[in-house]
Motif scaffolding. Structure first.
Motif, mmCIF file in Angstrom:
data_model
loop_
_atom_site.group_PDB
_atom_site.id
_atom_site.type_symbol
_atom_site.label_atom_id
_atom_site.label_comp_id
_atom_site.label_asym_id
_atom_site.label_seq_id
_atom_site.Cartn_x
_atom_site.Cartn_y
_atom_site.Cartn_z
ATOM 1 N N CYS A 121 -1.671 1.646 -0.460
ATOM 2 C CA CYS A 121 -2.583 2.082 0.599
ATOM 3 C C CYS A 121 -2.494 1.158 1.812
ATOM 4 C CB CYS A 121 -4.008 2.143 0.076
ATOM 5 S SG CYS A 121 -4.301 3.442 -1.134
ATOM 6 N N LEU A 122 -2.448 -0.146 1.564
ATOM 7 C CA LEU A 122 -2.311 -1.092 2.676
ATOM 8 C C LEU A 122 -0.979 -0.914 3.390
ATOM 9 C CD1 LEU A 122 -3.770 -4.366 1.081
ATOM 10 C CD2 LEU A 122 -4.804 -2.965 2.877
ATOM 11 N N HIS A 123 0.073 -0.691 2.617
ATOM 12 C CA HIS A 123 1.408 -0.516 3.193
ATOM 13 C C HIS A 123 1.471 0.722 4.082
ATOM 14 C CE1 HIS A 123 5.666 1.062 2.752
ATOM 15 N NE2 HIS A 123 5.823 -0.068 3.415
#
Length: 321
Positions: A121-123
């Motif tokens: 999700c962060l990526h």
């Protein structure tokens, strides 16, 4: 694989860059999931390998396009060196983190999936934010569509930063009428068009538009057409799409027709749209340049078909560049 990408990697570099990131995360997902399915373990790993090969093509190609965009002083070598150094540093940091995380997550499947979901999700959020933050001054189909939707409704040309923020990076441009640029005239001849009239149009305008189906505008280009002719033809096609959507076209500034009534008459029918293009396209190009847009590079995703008119017999020859 190249059939899938066709000529869109340069034209939609931001969208394909994000596509590569999504496919890469899907490949990692398959690799994590594979040990749980021993019967199809080999098949899952092969599928992951295919996805990573697609990532290699789309990611490498779009990296070159974005590097070229960032090389503002024609210093692609310097930008590529900085990009390579940054990637090396990131890989080193990832190696150090993996040395710390592997002993912790070994045998703890819930923790593995939790970390995967969080980091994925962060990526994706970081890469989505990154591609949305890229400001390109060149015109592709998506940016031209956004520009002309505003221009036809208000007569105002939006600056590159506004258009780039509105440009979709998760899906292709959505119109009521699809626009196909650089289509072979063989399709037109199969629909019983007046080819003598087509020859006369190509001699003057270097492009011809026709409706293939109710939801499609095809554009055939002359072999002598240049980037500006492609831009003019897409300008014309976007006008037809705008009118097909039932919207009211605003009279651009510095263009005067005497009365609103005469102006609305000009916009009715195909000949009216041709007159509108002839009267407003030059002003549109001037407005583009005054707002910082570049028209020397055309990224409209044209197909390779061009039409050549024999100078003595006025016969058409369609060829693939």
């Amino acid at each position: 694989m190249m059939i899938i990408f066709r000529t869109n990697l340069d034209c939609d570099a931001k969208r394909w860059r994000l596509f590569a990131d999504i496919i890469n995360d899907m490949a990692i997902f398959l690799e994590i999931m594979a040990p749980n399915f021993p019967m199809v373990f080999t098949f899952i790993l092969c599928t992951s390998g295919v996805l990573k090969s697609i990532v290699g093509v789309s990611g490498g190609a779009t990296r070159a396009a974005l590097t070229q965009h960032q090389a503002r002083r024609n210093n692609m070598a310097d930008v590529s060196a900085k990009d390579g150094s940054q990637e090396t540093l990131v890989n080193l940091a990832a190696l150090l983190c993996s040395l710390l995380l592997v002993p912790i997550v070994t045998g703890r499947h819930m923790l593995i999936w939790t970390l995967y979901i969080v980091f994925t999700c962060l990526h994706l959020f970081a890469n989505f934010t990154a591609v949305k933050g890229v400001i390109m001054e060149t015109l592709n189909q998506a940016r031209l569509h956004i520009l002309l939707q505003e221009y036809f409704s208000t007569g105002i040309v939006l600056p590159p930063n506004v258009v780039n923020r509105r440009e979709p990076v998760l899906w292709s441009t959505r119109r009521k009428l699809k626009i196909h640029l650089g289509v072979s005239l063989v399709k037109m001849s199969a629909q019983s068009f007046n080819m003598e009239a087509v020859i006369d149009i190509l001699k003057v305008k270097k492009y011809v538009l026709w409706f293939d189906r109710k939801d499609s505008i095809n554009i055939s280009l002359s072999v002598t057409s240049d980037f500006m002719d492609q831009l003019r033809s897409c300008y014309h096609a976007e006008l037809l799409n705008y009118m097909a959507e039932g919207k009211t076209v605003m009279l651009p500034k510095n263009i005067y027709y005497g009365s609103d009534a005469s102006y609305q008459e000009i916009l009715t029918g195909e000949e009216g749209s041709c007159s509108f293009v002839e009267d407003t396209f030059s002003q549109f190009i001037q407005d583009l340049h005054s707002h910082g847009w570049q028209t020397d590079v055309c990224l409209l995703g044209s197909d390779e078909w061009r039409t050549n008119i024999h100078p003595h017999t006025d016969t058409l020859h369609t060829k693939n560049l």
